[in-house]
Design a protein around this motif. Structure first.
Motif, PDB file in Angstrom:
ATOM      1  N   MET A   1     -90.506 -37.356   7.213  1.00  6.52           N
ATOM      2  CA  MET A   1     -89.655 -36.474   6.418  1.00  6.52           C
ATOM      3  C   MET A   1     -90.325 -35.121   6.156  1.00  6.52           C
ATOM      4  SD  MET A   1     -88.187 -37.343   2.637  1.00  6.52           S
ATOM      5  CE  MET A   1     -89.824 -37.240   1.877  1.00  6.52           C
ATOM      6  N   ILE A   2     -91.582 -35.133   5.730  1.00  6.25           N
ATOM      7  CA  ILE A   2     -92.224 -33.854   5.417  1.00  6.25           C
ATOM      8  C   ILE A   2     -92.519 -33.059   6.687  1.00  6.25           C
ATOM      9  CG2 ILE A   2     -93.074 -34.596   3.161  1.00  6.25           C
ATOM     10  CD1 ILE A   2     -95.906 -34.759   4.393  1.00  6.25           C
ATOM     11  N   HIS A   3     -92.724 -33.757   7.799  1.00  5.69           N
ATOM     12  CA  HIS A   3     -92.926 -33.028   9.059  1.00  5.69           C
ATOM     13  C   HIS A   3     -91.614 -32.399   9.522  1.00  5.69           C
ATOM     14  CE1 HIS A   3     -94.382 -31.755  12.869  1.00  5.69           C
ATOM     15  NE2 HIS A   3     -93.503 -32.515  13.503  1.00  5.69           N
ATOM     16  N   LEU A   4     -90.525 -33.158   9.506  1.00  7.38           N
ATOM     17  CA  LEU A   4     -89.219 -32.610   9.910  1.00  7.38           C
ATOM     18  C   LEU A   4     -88.797 -31.441   9.022  1.00  7.38           C
ATOM     19  CD1 LEU A   4     -87.070 -35.770  10.741  1.00  7.38           C
ATOM     20  CD2 LEU A   4     -87.821 -33.979  12.316  1.00  7.38           C
ATOM     21  N   ALA A   5     -89.205 -31.484   7.770  1.00  2.00           N
ATOM     22  CA  ALA A   5     -88.861 -30.409   6.833  1.00  2.00           C
ATOM     23  C   ALA A   5     -89.688 -29.150   7.074  1.00  2.00           C
ATOM     24  CB  ALA A   5     -89.044 -30.884   5.397  1.00  2.00           C
TER      25      ALA A   5
ATOM     26  N   GLU B   1     -86.156 -26.816   1.464  1.00  2.00           N
ATOM     27  CA  GLU B   1     -86.233 -25.849   0.365  1.00  2.00           C
ATOM     28  C   GLU B   1     -87.663 -25.756  -0.148  1.00  2.00           C
ATOM     29  OE1 GLU B   1     -84.536 -24.992  -4.140  1.00  2.00           O
ATOM     30  OE2 GLU B   1     -83.760 -26.717  -3.037  1.00  2.00           O
ATOM     31  N   LEU B   2     -88.327 -26.886  -0.231  1.00  7.22           N
ATOM     32  CA  LEU B   2     -89.728 -26.911  -0.658  1.00  7.22           C
ATOM     33  C   LEU B   2     -90.603 -26.207   0.380  1.00  7.22           C
ATOM     34  CD1 LEU B   2     -91.892 -27.967  -2.628  1.00  7.22           C
ATOM     35  CD2 LEU B   2     -91.839 -30.133  -1.377  1.00  7.22           C
ATOM     36  N   ALA B   3     -90.345 -26.470   1.656  1.00  5.23           N
ATOM     37  CA  ALA B   3     -91.142 -25.851   2.724  1.00  5.23           C
ATOM     38  C   ALA B   3     -91.025 -24.322   2.693  1.00  5.23           C
ATOM     39  CB  ALA B   3     -90.683 -26.383   4.077  1.00  5.23           C
ATOM     40  N   ARG B   4     -89.854 -23.821   2.350  1.00  3.49           N
ATOM     41  CA  ARG B   4     -89.664 -22.360   2.312  1.00  3.49           C
ATOM     42  C   ARG B   4     -90.496 -21.703   1.199  1.00  3.49           C
ATOM     43  NH1 ARG B   4     -84.302 -23.960   3.666  1.00  3.49           N
ATOM     44  NH2 ARG B   4     -83.665 -24.020   1.477  1.00  3.49           N
ATOM     45  N   GLU B   5     -90.871 -22.443   0.195  1.00  7.95           N
ATOM     46  CA  GLU B   5     -91.607 -21.892  -0.947  1.00  7.95           C
ATOM     47  C   GLU B   5     -93.118 -21.945  -0.797  1.00  7.95           C
ATOM     48  OE1 GLU B   5     -90.289 -20.384  -3.754  1.00  7.95           O
ATOM     49  OE2 GLU B   5     -88.444 -20.430  -2.579  1.00  7.95           O
TER      50      GLU B   5
ATOM     51  N   GLY C   1     -83.895 -30.479  -5.465  1.00 10.81           N
ATOM     52  CA  GLY C   1     -84.502 -29.160  -5.348  1.00 10.81           C
ATOM     53  C   GLY C   1     -85.299 -28.756  -6.563  1.00 10.81           C
ATOM     54  N   PHE C   2     -85.539 -27.454  -6.670  1.00 10.59           N
ATOM     55  CA  PHE C   2     -86.318 -26.931  -7.798  1.00 10.59           C
ATOM     56  C   PHE C   2     -85.509 -27.039  -9.081  1.00 10.59           C
ATOM     57  CE2 PHE C   2     -88.667 -24.977  -4.332  1.00 10.59           C
ATOM     58  CZ  PHE C   2     -89.970 -25.226  -4.744  1.00 10.59           C
TER      59      PHE C   2
END
Length: 166
Positions: free
Chosen positions: A42-46, A161-165, A126-127
């Protein structure tokens, strides 16, 4: 079954917080070690990690600024086995960790983890608008447990969304 150690340093980019260790994680000493758990994919795909890591490589994520802890240290088969008292104690301990280690973002891997920590119900993914610890942003994502019926791609989309931050 033994708790597993936190992988945590001061001022991490992200501190991932799970419910508690699985039986498999307790046996191996690694976070998200159950083969049915989709955390690493999941965190890799994100786009959070540059490659797909395995649970036994979790220590390497400290170099990327990512750490791991749980709201409850006791391993169980499912989160439903966690008691109200364990959550209450876990909330206090987690709050102290956040105040001491001051990650930029605390990511709750499961809406229930966030609800047990914050007392806030009915929040969106999300945030979050609130910060329990000033300066530590709170992000809520789906649990990566294999028991969760959400598709992997849907979960990864939320975590983007987390990855973008970062």
């Amino acid at each position: 079954m033994q708790p597993i150690p936190d992988h945590i340093l001061k001022e991490l980019r992200i501190l991932f917080v799970g419910y508690n260790p699985s039986i498999r994680s307790s046996r191996t000493g690694h976070h998200y070690a159950n083969p049915s758990n989709r955390f690493w994919k999941m965190i890799h795909l994100a786009g959070i990690t540059p490659r797909l890591y395995a649970s036994h490589e979790g220590d390497e994520l400290l170099e990327l600024g990512y750490g791991f802890t749980n709201i409850v240290p006791r391993p169980t088969r499912t989160a439903e086995e966690i008691t109200k008292e364990e959550y209450a104690e876990g909330r206090k301990v987690l709050l102290r960790k956040l105040e001491h280690y001051r990650p930029k973002i605390v990511c709750f891997v499961g809406k229930g983890v966030y609800e047990q920590f914050s007392g806030n119900r009915g929040r969106q993914w999300g945030f979050q608008p609130d910060e329990t610890v000033p300066g530590v942003r709170e992000f809520v994502g789906p649990s990566s447990s294999g028991l969760v019926r959400m598709k992997l791609e849907e979960m990864a989309d939320i975590y983007k969304e987390l990855a973008r931050e970062i």
